[in-house]
Motif scaffolding. Sequence first.
Motif, PDB file in Angstrom:
ATOM      1  N   TYR A   1      -2.849   0.743  -4.340  1.00 31.55           N
ATOM      2  CA  TYR A   1      -2.636  -0.681  -4.055  1.00 31.55           C
ATOM      3  C   TYR A   1      -1.727  -1.221  -5.151  1.00 31.55           C
ATOM      4  CZ  TYR A   1      -3.654  -5.561  -3.045  1.00 31.55           C
ATOM      5  OH  TYR A   1      -3.533  -6.881  -2.742  1.00 31.55           O
TER       6      TYR A   1
ATOM      7  N   SER B   1      -6.856   3.070  -4.831  1.00 32.50           N
ATOM      8  CA  SER B   1      -7.952   2.536  -4.018  1.00 32.50           C
ATOM      9  C   SER B   1      -8.759   3.612  -3.319  1.00 32.50           C
ATOM     10  CB  SER B   1      -7.457   1.466  -3.053  1.00 32.50           C
ATOM     11  OG  SER B   1      -6.497   1.979  -2.198  1.00 32.50           O
TER      12      SER B   1
ATOM     13  N   ILE C   1       0.864  -1.183   0.000  1.00 27.63           N
ATOM     14  CA  ILE C   1       0.000   0.000   0.000  1.00 27.63           C
ATOM     15  C   ILE C   1       0.901   1.233   0.000  1.00 27.63           C
ATOM     16  CG2 ILE C   1      -1.728   1.282   1.341  1.00 27.63           C
ATOM     17  CD1 ILE C   1      -2.912  -1.321   0.464  1.00 27.63           C
TER      18      ILE C   1
END
Length: 242
Positions: A63, A74, A4
Amino acid sequence: MSEILKTEAIVLTKINYSDSSKIVTLFSEKLGKVTLIVKGGRNKNSKTGIIVDPMNIINVVIYNKSGRDVQLLSSADLVSLFSNIRSDYNKLKYGFAILELINGQYLHEEPNPRLYLGIKKIFERLNSFEEEPQIVFLRFFLFFLKELGFDISVATCPLCNSDLPGNKFYGFVYSRGIICSNCAEKGNGLELSTELFDLYNCLKFKKTVNFNKLTIDLIQSQLIRFLQHHSIGFNELKSLNG
Ligand SMILES: [Zn+2]
């Protein structure tokens, strides 16, 4: 492997992709220029789809999964939407020209925080009422050329290395930039008046510029032609037409 990533970014472009998604190109603080997919971004109720709009500054969560061509955006939060630019046609035109300039150049997919900060600052300046939008645009153009490695020097002649300030006149060659009077007299390039030289100097060093539409337009077309000489595939800035 997946991870992330979080970064601040400015949105350069947004296009529809498939029935439901959008593809966006961002210039981000931590990752440089990136292209991402916003799943469900075409849905009218998609907050992310709405926020991720050209010229907005956003905080994004990406992501990142290795082996995937286009990574997933995201979520996004709005940092700035530059409402003064959006409500002024002239500001908007130059704002889009800046986005077009950035998007049209090959930029490594690696962080360039100085360039990011420069882009952010120029939009903040365009959003304020400090200066004519076209002047703000030309200041950015010169800064951006330098970042690309095509600096137009106002200090030394690129052909003979002599000092530029104080010449009685100057020359301009599209391959190198501003040249001294000696090199210009040898038949190199177009003549450049001291007025234009001073204007270049003011634009580069953030000094006050007296707005003269004729000379400003001249510098703008000179910079576009200069970039055409250095950048394959660059033809024009469509945002400035019409
Ligand atoms: Zn010279």
